[in-house]
Design a protein around this motif. Structure first.
Motif, PDB file in Angstrom:
ATOM      1  N   ASP A   1       1.029  -1.083  -0.095  1.00  0.00           N
ATOM      2  CA  ASP A   1       0.265   0.190  -0.059  1.00  0.00           C
ATOM      3  C   ASP A   1       0.944   1.262   0.002  1.00  0.00           C
ATOM      4  O   ASP A   1       0.745   2.061   0.910  1.00  0.00           O
ATOM      5  N   LEU A   2       1.762   1.229  -0.943  1.00  0.00           N
ATOM      6  CA  LEU A   2       2.772   2.359  -1.151  1.00  0.00           C
ATOM      7  C   LEU A   2       2.541   3.007  -2.323  1.00  0.00           C
ATOM      8  O   LEU A   2       2.251   2.251  -3.351  1.00  0.00           O
ATOM      9  N   SER A   3       2.978   4.201  -2.460  1.00  0.00           N
ATOM     10  CA  SER A   3       2.986   5.162  -3.890  1.00  0.00           C
ATOM     11  C   SER A   3       4.217   4.711  -4.577  1.00  0.00           C
ATOM     12  O   SER A   3       5.172   4.100  -4.152  1.00  0.00           O
ATOM     13  N   PRO A   4       4.028   4.718  -5.929  1.00  0.00           N
ATOM     14  CA  PRO A   4       5.403   4.394  -6.582  1.00  0.00           C
ATOM     15  C   PRO A   4       6.685   5.006  -6.157  1.00  0.00           C
ATOM     16  O   PRO A   4       7.755   4.761  -6.102  1.00  0.00           O
ATOM     17  N   ASP A   5       6.612   6.574  -5.862  1.00  0.00           N
ATOM     18  CA  ASP A   5       7.654   7.228  -5.496  1.00  0.00           C
ATOM     19  C   ASP A   5       8.127   6.456  -4.149  1.00  0.00           C
ATOM     20  O   ASP A   5       9.381   6.433  -3.822  1.00  0.00           O
ATOM     21  N   MET A   6       7.263   6.258  -3.247  1.00  0.00           N
ATOM     22  CA  MET A   6       7.674   5.890  -2.132  1.00  0.00           C
ATOM     23  C   MET A   6       8.371   4.437  -2.157  1.00  0.00           C
ATOM     24  O   MET A   6       9.388   4.057  -1.581  1.00  0.00           O
ATOM     25  N   VAL A   7       7.827   3.608  -3.142  1.00  0.00           N
ATOM     26  CA  VAL A   7       8.757   2.367  -3.494  1.00  0.00           C
ATOM     27  C   VAL A   7       9.900   2.538  -3.876  1.00  0.00           C
ATOM     28  O   VAL A   7      11.254   1.958  -3.535  1.00  0.00           O
ATOM     29  N   ARG A   8      10.265   3.504  -4.761  1.00  0.00           N
ATOM     30  CA  ARG A   8      11.425   3.932  -5.473  1.00  0.00           C
ATOM     31  C   ARG A   8      12.407   4.342  -4.197  1.00  0.00           C
ATOM     32  O   ARG A   8      13.724   3.874  -4.283  1.00  0.00           O
ATOM     33  N   GLN A   9      12.050   5.206  -3.496  1.00  0.00           N
ATOM     34  CA  GLN A   9      12.811   5.685  -2.416  1.00  0.00           C
ATOM     35  C   GLN A   9      13.441   4.864  -1.441  1.00  0.00           C
ATOM     36  O   GLN A   9      14.639   4.581  -1.067  1.00  0.00           O
TER      37      GLN A   9
END
Length: 327
Positions: free
Chosen positions: A42-50
């Motif tokens: 349940d994360l945004s794509p930006d949060m996953v990349r970070q």
């Protein structure tokens, strides 16, 4: 070990808790792409990349699918060791900060007592304390260097690192230190090459290091120091001022060991080393051994140098070299 325990351990090593959540999920579920991680956690794509960027940088995760960026855990030993070393450095810095805060408290709240000025450090804590104080030096390190040495000869990695970040080193060596081929080649020369300002005297009064003009570490220069391996830590006081003055007096009286910037372009490396060692007062036998050449070869080099300088003795050659910027 439960997932919660693993998370606690990884956070203790300094890994970001958010990145830990992703890493533990990958360990339990296997390799996954960015989209799946975003959905499952349940994360945004930006949060996953970070969070993956942190794991990539730490060395705990790699990309196995270049097209979709599939992330997979890798053998963690190297990454965990890197985290542990970083954490250790942070703990040392915290220790120094706490000690300095306590010293400030003592200066401002309590009057000085002899116990505040001088502290006795004994084995097995001497080497660790020396490394701690030297690694936190910020501006200048002054040192009297003489045998015996309690650690194996080798490059002083802490000094070389300090020199690279702008810390000034001025070191006065006892002639006995320069006469040790292993120590000269593996410690003295690399430090001079890294930027250390070095001079030499026949003997030095004590084994002494002064850090940033605020703290001195003193031990005996004779065999008793090797047997006892104790050291005095002297904080800011009239005693520290006296030690600082002793160093400056000795520094002015000592002969330079490093070459200046005015040496003739025709001076060969072996000739520069010979002049350096002649100025240090080393015997011909000692110079030949340090340079790995024969006495006859040394004599030919010295004769060539004296002729070039227009002098007739080795003493005059050393004086000429000093006056003309060769050393």
């Amino acid at each position: 070990m439960t997932d919660d325990q693993l998370k606690d351990h990884l956070c203790t090593l300094g890994l970001d808790p958010a990145a830990v959540e992703v890493y533990v999920w990958l360990l339990a579920s296997g390799p996954a792409g960015h989209e799946r991680l975003a959905t499952e956690l349940d994360l945004s794509p930006d949060m996953v990349r970070q969070r993956l960027a942190i794991l990539y940088q730490t060395g705990l995760v790699t990309t196995i699918g270049p097209e979709d960026g599939t992330a997979s855990p890798v053998e963690p030993t190297a990454g965990l060791q890197r985290l542990a070393r970083t954490r250790e450095a942070e703990l040392r810095a915290a220790e120094v900060a706490a000690v300095n805060a306590y010293r400030s408290f003592k200066r401002e709240v309590w009057q000085h007592s002899p116990d505040d000025i001088v502290e006795v450090i004994t084995a097995p804590h001497v080497a660790e304390r020396v490394e701690l104080e030297e690694s936190t030096a910020s501006s200048e390190v002054l040192r009297f260097d003489s045998p015996p040495y309690s650690t194996p000869s080798g490059p002083n990695d802490v000094e070389v690192a300090n020199l690279r970040r702008g810390v000034t080193y001025r070191v006065v060596y006892a002639r006995a230190a320069v006469r040790q081929p292993d120590y000269y080649n593996s410690n003295i020369q690399p430090c001079i090459g890294a930027g250390e300002q070095a001079r030499v005297l026949p003997t030095v009064p004590v084994k002494l290091t002064i850090y940033d003009g605020k703290l001195a570490m003193v031990s005996l220069s004779d065999t008793g120091a090797e047997l006892n391996r104790s050291m005095l830590l002297v904080r800011q006081s009239s005693l520290l001022d006296a030690l600082y003055g002793l160093f400056e007096t000795s520094w002015r009286a000592a002969l330079p060991m490093h070459l200046g910037t005015k040496e003739p372009s025709t001076l060969r490396p072996v000739e520069r080393r010979i002049i350096e060692l002649l100025a240090s007062g080393i015997t011909d036998a000692g110079i030949a051994e340090l340079l790995g050449i024969s006495r006859r070869t040394l004599s030919r080099h010295v004769e060539s140098l004296t002729t070039r300088a227009g002098v007739v003795s080795r003493f005059q050659l050393a004086v000429y070299a000093c006056r003309n910027g060769w050393i």
